[in-house]
Design an enzyme around this catalytic site. Structure first.
Site, PDB file in Angstrom:
ATOM      1  CD1 TRP A 138      75.446  39.471 -16.441  1.00 57.85           C
ATOM      2  CD2 TRP A 138      73.205  39.581 -16.552  1.00 57.85           C
ATOM      3  NE1 TRP A 138      74.979  39.902 -15.212  1.00 57.85           N
ATOM      4  CE2 TRP A 138      73.618  39.973 -15.258  1.00 57.85           C
ATOM      5  CE3 TRP A 138      71.845  39.578 -16.861  1.00 57.85           C
ATOM      6  CZ2 TRP A 138      72.704  40.346 -14.264  1.00 57.85           C
ATOM      7  CZ3 TRP A 138      70.942  39.951 -15.882  1.00 57.85           C
ATOM      8  CH2 TRP A 138      71.374  40.328 -14.593  1.00 57.85           C
ATOM      9  CG  ASP A 219      69.926  43.189 -20.669  1.00 62.56           C
ATOM     10  OD1 ASP A 219      69.806  44.317 -20.142  1.00 62.56           O
ATOM     11  OD2 ASP A 219      70.449  42.219 -20.078  1.00 62.56           O
ATOM     12  CE  LYS A 255      75.745  47.142 -14.705  1.00 60.62           C
ATOM     13  NZ  LYS A 255      76.556  46.085 -14.221  1.00 60.62           N
TER      14      LYS A 255
HETATM   15  N1  KET Z   1      71.899  43.002 -18.105  1.00 53.84           N
HETATM   16  C1  KET Z   1      73.222  42.893 -18.293  1.00 53.84           C
HETATM   17  C2  KET Z   1      73.726  42.581 -19.653  1.00 53.84           C
HETATM   18  C3  KET Z   1      74.082  43.078 -17.216  1.00 53.84           C
HETATM   19  O1  KET Z   1      75.380  42.989 -17.445  1.00 53.84           O
HETATM   20  C4  KET Z   1      73.568  43.354 -15.933  1.00 53.84           C
HETATM   21  C5  KET Z   1      74.463  43.488 -14.796  1.00 53.84           C
HETATM   22  C6  KET Z   1      72.183  43.463 -15.802  1.00 53.84           C
HETATM   23  C7  KET Z   1      71.369  43.264 -16.910  1.00 53.84           C
HETATM   24  C8  KET Z   1      71.478  43.740 -14.516  1.00 53.84           C
HETATM   25  O2  KET Z   1      71.871  44.832 -13.820  1.00 53.84           O
HETATM   26  P1  KET Z   1      70.940  45.482 -12.691  1.00 53.84           P
HETATM   27  O3  KET Z   1      71.882  45.791 -11.599  1.00 53.84           O
HETATM   28  O4  KET Z   1      69.887  44.499 -12.315  1.00 53.84           O
HETATM   29  O5  KET Z   1      70.369  46.681 -13.336  1.00 53.84           O
HETATM   30  N2  KET Z   1      75.670  43.076 -14.812  1.00 53.84           N
HETATM   31  C9  KET Z   1      76.699  43.242 -13.797  1.00 53.84           C
HETATM   32  C10 KET Z   1      76.262  43.026 -12.388  1.00 53.84           C
HETATM   33  C11 KET Z   1      75.589  41.719 -12.120  1.00 53.84           C
HETATM   34  O6  KET Z   1      76.010  40.668 -12.576  1.00 53.84           O
HETATM   35  O7  KET Z   1      74.575  41.773 -11.398  1.00 53.84           O
HETATM   36  C12 KET Z   1      77.874  42.325 -14.181  1.00 53.84           C
HETATM   37  O8  KET Z   1      77.775  41.595 -15.179  1.00 53.84           O
HETATM   38  O9  KET Z   1      78.901  42.357 -13.479  1.00 53.84           O
END
Ligand code: KET
Length: 409
Positions: A138, A219, A255
């Site tokens: 990510w 994560d 999610k």
């Molecule tokens: N870890 C991973 C692996 C991840 O894909 C995301 C979000 C997050 C943490 C953080 O999510 P939060 O909304 O802070 O709980 N990924 C999606 C959104 C983004 O990039 O913010 C994505 O990869 O599209």
């Protein structure tokens, strides 16, 4: 000289958009009626609309109708019930580590905030400042860890030629890591590749890491989204906890409960003994207080309401499974559509990969072409969010992929 030309900020250069969230910015600017956003990992319904889970609506109604609820500040560590229930969710209802009071859990601002608090804590208090992250990973990971003062290195993870795990490369790189290094692991549904180790491979990774005292930092942003089962998706984490060793875990409810903008998540640190845990917690408070004082109350209250009510918990698992299943159906539909069309290439990885994303193998030129000619948006590494796709948009995407691989090298 006019004052306007004199800005103390006039030297500031315009920063590039974020590689993931910037895709939505570009999508929003597009006026085409057929435009499609497959960039950000956010669930959409068959109608292409964001989804608020029924069980979340129900919990919100309960909260609104409860006149005993107030808007006082939460403690620095957040809502106590939420923290306990979050630890149970990831480590398991009967986790010995939890019952032995070896786990510290603090409510944080979604997955990102949980990673950030964990990273800052390690930057201050952990003896080894090197963190290994998978290649690829990510896009926010290297930024979060670098800002916390950690030195970021990568370990081989994905092999583009097999479109699978580079397991030998992974073992070699972790085998060569300095003892004590931190290792970032995706708990399940690896982003962006959709490729996870098998249970047997996880065991080998765990044994190698424990032998070298490498510190696992999980994560967990997709618990329930990989298999549709919350327990199955926490299996890797639970195995690492079961061996009695230490680890960190950052959880997101963005999610799996659809709480994206509520920013609700948790950081847990599993310690070896119950006497260390309160000291770790006291230092986490010193990390959090100057960062944002205390976390927001609403999202965590929704989660706690659902997790502590058996009936609502069950409802959640059904709705979560429905989301996971719809994504799997999209994988099948896209795969068969490309096959039927005779699109050059082997597309079986679309149905083999796990979680929210397909790592298509499309290159950045092909991605650019699809945005320009077909108004379909994805990250430049060729990752598409399967959750953004529906039966109605599969044909348009199929046509775009077909044209891209046929016309753009
Ligand atoms: N870890 C991973 C692996 C991840 O894909 C995301 C979000 C997050 C943490 C953080 O999510 P939060 O909304 O802070 O709980 N990924 C999606 C959104 C983004 O990039 O913010 C994505 O990869 O599209």
């Amino acid at each position: 000289m006019s004052i306007a030309n004199d800005s103390v900020f006039s030297h500031i250069v315009h920063a590039p958009e974020d590689p993931i969230l910037g895709v939505t910015v570009a999508y929003n600017k597009d006026q085409s009626p057929v435009k499609l956003n497959l960039g950000v990992g956010a669930y959409r319904t068959e109608e292409g609309k964001p989804l608020v889970l029924n069980v979340v609506r129900k919990a919100e109604r309960l909260l609104v109708d409860d006149n005993s609820r107030v808007k006082e500040y939460l403690p620095i560590t957040g809502l106590a019930d939420f923290n306990k229930l979050s630890a149970k969710l990831i480590f398991g209802a009967n986790s010995p580590a939890v019952s032995e009071n070896r786990v510290v859990t603090v409510q944080c601002l979604s997955g990102t905030g949980s990673l950030k608090v964990g990273a800052s804590f390690l930057g201050r208090h952990y003896h080894q400042k090197i963190i290994y992250i998978p290649l690829p990973t990510w896009g926010n990971h290297p930024k979060v860890f670098t800002i916390a003062g950690l030195s970021v290195k990568s370990y081989r993870y994905y092999n583009p030629s097999t479109r699978g795990l580079d397991f030998q490369g992974l073992l070699e790189d972790l085998g060569n890591a300095p003892n004590g290094s931190i290792v970032l692991l995706h708990a399940c549904a690896h982003n962006p590749t959709g490729v996870d180790p098998t249970p047997h491979q996880w065991d080998q990774i765990r044994q190698l890491m424990r032998a070298k005292a490498l510190l696992p930092f999980f994560d967990s942003a997709y618990q329930g989204f990989a298999s549709g089962s919350l327990d199955a998706d926490a299996d890797a984490v639970r195995k690492f906890v079961a061996d009695g060793g230490e680890c960190l875990a950052a959880q997101s409810y963005a999610k799996n409960m659809g709480l994206y903008g509520e920013r609700v998540g948790a950081l847990s640190i599993v310690c070896k003994s119950a006497d260390v845990a309160p000291r770790v917690e006291s230092q986490l408070k010193l990390v959090i207080r100057p960062m944002y004082s205390s976390p927001p109350i609403h999202g965590a209250s929704i989660v706690a309401t659902i997790l502590k009510n058996e009936e609502m918990y069950r409802e959640w698992t059904v709705e979560l499974k429905a989301m996971a299943d719809r994504i799997i159906r999209m994988r099948q539909q896209l795969f068969y559509a490309l096959k039927d069309k005779g699109t050059p290439g082997d597309w079986s990885h679309i149905v083999k990969q796990i979680g929210m994303f397909t790592f298509t193998g499309l290159n950045s030129k092909q991605v650019e072409f699809m945005a320009k000619e077909y108004h379909i948006y994805m990250t430049s590494d060729g990752r598409i969010s399967m959750a953004g796709l529906s039966s109605k948009t599969v044909p348009h995407l199929t046509e775009a992929i077909h044209a891209a691989v046929s016309n753009v090298a």
